[in-house]
Design a protein around this motif. Structure first.
Motif, mmCIF file in Angstrom:
data_model
loop_
_atom_site.group_PDB
_atom_site.id
_atom_site.type_symbol
_atom_site.label_atom_id
_atom_site.label_comp_id
_atom_site.label_asym_id
_atom_site.label_seq_id
_atom_site.Cartn_x
_atom_site.Cartn_y
_atom_site.Cartn_z
ATOM 1 N N ASP A 173 0.809 -0.986 0.259
ATOM 2 C CA ASP A 173 -0.657 -0.027 -0.153
ATOM 3 C C ASP A 173 0.786 1.875 -0.247
ATOM 4 O O ASP A 173 0.869 2.432 -0.773
ATOM 5 N N THR A 174 2.470 1.536 0.842
ATOM 6 C CA THR A 174 2.811 2.856 0.304
ATOM 7 C C THR A 174 2.964 2.684 -0.438
ATOM 8 O O THR A 174 3.244 3.537 -0.804
ATOM 9 N N ASN A 224 2.262 1.893 -3.538
ATOM 10 C CA ASN A 224 1.204 2.294 -3.877
ATOM 11 C C ASN A 224 1.217 3.595 -4.325
ATOM 12 O O ASN A 224 1.135 4.308 -4.944
ATOM 13 N N PHE A 225 1.076 3.510 -3.182
ATOM 14 C CA PHE A 225 0.810 5.849 -2.700
ATOM 15 C C PHE A 225 2.067 6.267 -3.106
ATOM 16 O O PHE A 225 2.253 7.666 -3.433
ATOM 17 N N ILE A 226 3.449 6.046 -2.746
ATOM 18 C CA ILE A 226 4.564 6.727 -3.562
ATOM 19 C C ILE A 226 4.454 6.997 -4.923
ATOM 20 O O ILE A 226 4.674 7.652 -5.338
ATOM 21 N N GLU A 273 1.679 6.483 -6.959
ATOM 22 C CA GLU A 273 0.439 7.235 -7.158
ATOM 23 C C GLU A 273 1.617 8.557 -6.806
ATOM 24 O O GLU A 273 1.029 9.740 -7.534
ATOM 25 N N LEU A 274 1.911 9.349 -6.188
ATOM 26 C CA LEU A 274 1.884 10.558 -5.380
ATOM 27 C C LEU A 274 2.844 11.377 -6.168
ATOM 28 O O LEU A 274 3.055 12.297 -7.335
#
Length: 79
Positions: free
Chosen positions: A64-65, A67-69, A71-72
């Motif tokens: 999840d982390t 994927n967040f990075i 996307e960001l």
């Protein structure tokens, strides 16, 4: 003269702050990549049930982390 200096420094400071934030995100991504490698190494040799469960629990958090990075970083234009 003070007004012009103020107007020019504000956007520059904002860009500088953004660049610093981007660098922190990239550093986090690199550190996570190293951590994922360690997790995979430990996973191969894990024998204790508690350690196996900890690896199972941490894997989705890391994904999840990551994927967040991604996307960001993508939302910011890859900077």
């Amino acid at each position: 003269m003070t007004y012009l200096t103020c107007c020019h420094n504000h956007p520059f400071q904002r860009l500088k702050d953004q660049e610093q934030c981007n660098q922190l995100v990239l550093d986090l991504a690199k550190d996570m990549a190293c951590t994922l490698g360690y997790i995979e190494d430990v996973k191969q040799f894990a024998r204790l049930a508690q350690l196996k469960q900890a690896i199972i629990d941490v894997t989705p958090l890391m994904e999840d982390t990551t994927n967040f990075i991604v996307e960001l970083t993508y939302d910011r234009g890859g900077s």
